[in-house]
Design an enzyme around this catalytic site. Structure first.
Site, short mmCIF file in Angstrom:
data_model
loop_
_atom_site.label_atom_id
_atom_site.label_comp_id
_atom_site.label_asym_id
_atom_site.label_seq_id
_atom_site.Cartn_x
_atom_site.Cartn_y
_atom_site.Cartn_z
N TYR A 1 -1.30 -0.23 10.88
CA TYR A 1 -1.40 -0.49 9.45
C TYR A 1 -0.13 -0.04 8.74
CZ TYR A 1 -3.56 -0.95 4.84
OH TYR A 1 -3.84 -1.32 3.56
N SER B 1 0.85 -1.19 0.00
CA SER B 1 0.00 0.00 0.00
C SER B 1 0.89 1.23 0.00
CB SER B 1 -0.89 0.00 1.25
OG SER B 1 -1.53 1.25 1.42
#
Length: 234
Positions: A152, A139
């Site tokens: 995250y 990501s």
């Protein structure tokens, strides 16, 4: 351009979203696939859309190394080999660090990072034998930190570093490793239901086409890290 007909690929977390988009693109290009996840009902629905002849569904939790070992064994039993591994399984929970629960922290690290390690470790022998390809779906959060994203961010920063190091470990065996770092993607991530307001985002099919293009690329060329963003911001 490389011929990918009859290649065998394993995609984790592929019942929906980016994983399903990759699975769909590969099937359309003649690749035999195995898709895994924790939701057997969602996997069966995905298989109905993708077709049953060259699609194997596997109930596996990437947090459990033995599950991934068994997944690889099932793939070899079904298709005789494994050429491509795509570590896509991921979860996201967002909160300030003082409010982040231990359960949510561990879930993200264990799924997004350790899970990718489990998948590659289980499949490394096949990839080395078949001069294969390992792709992780990271990501832009693996390069850009943000508030409420400590767990995250940590998992995705780690995944990028893990994949780049794996590339150096495996390149002498003619195994390619790439990490794809998408920005906003239309998906079911974090309980989201795709809708009309998502049209500006990257589509799962776009990531699927990117994977196809990587697999078809000249063996002498390796895009080791790819950042991809929507053209516009809404």
């Amino acid at each position: 351009m490389q011929n990918i007909d009859n290649k065998v690929a394993y995609i984790t977390g592929a019942a929906k979203g980016i994983g399903f988009g990759i699975a769909e693109a590969l099937v359309k290009n003649g690749v035999k696939i195995a898709i895994s996840g924790r939701d057997s009902e969602a996997l069966e629905k995905a298989q109905q859309v993708l077709g049953t002849q060259n699609v194997l569904i596997i109930e596996s939790d990437v947090r459990n190394f033995n599950d991934e070992l068994k997944a690889v064994e099932q793939i070899i039993s079904k298709f005789g080999k494994l050429d491509v591994v795509i570590a896509n399984a991921g979860v996201g929970k967002f909160a300030p660090i003082d409010e982040m629960s231990l359960e949510d922290w561990n879930s993200m690290i264990d799924t997004n990072l350790t899970g990718a390690f489990h998948t590659l470790k289980a499949a490394a022998g096949q990839l080395k034998e078949n001069k294969g390809y390992y792709i992780s779906i990271a990501s832009l959060a693996g390069a850009n930190f943000f508030a409420n994203g400590a767990a995250y961010n940590a998992s995705k920063f780690g995944l990028v570093g893990f994949t780049q190091a794996a590339m150096l470990d495996l390149r002498d065996y003619d195994v390619k490793c790439t990490t794809i770092m998408p920005g906003s993607v239309t998906s079911n991530f974090n309980g989201h239901t795709p809708n009309e307001n998502d049209k500006w985002k990257i589509q799962p099919s776009d990531i699927g086409q990117m994977v196809v293009d990587l697999l078809r690329m000249n063996p002498n060329v390796l895009p080791s890290k790819i950042e991809v963003r929507p053209t516009k911001t809404k």
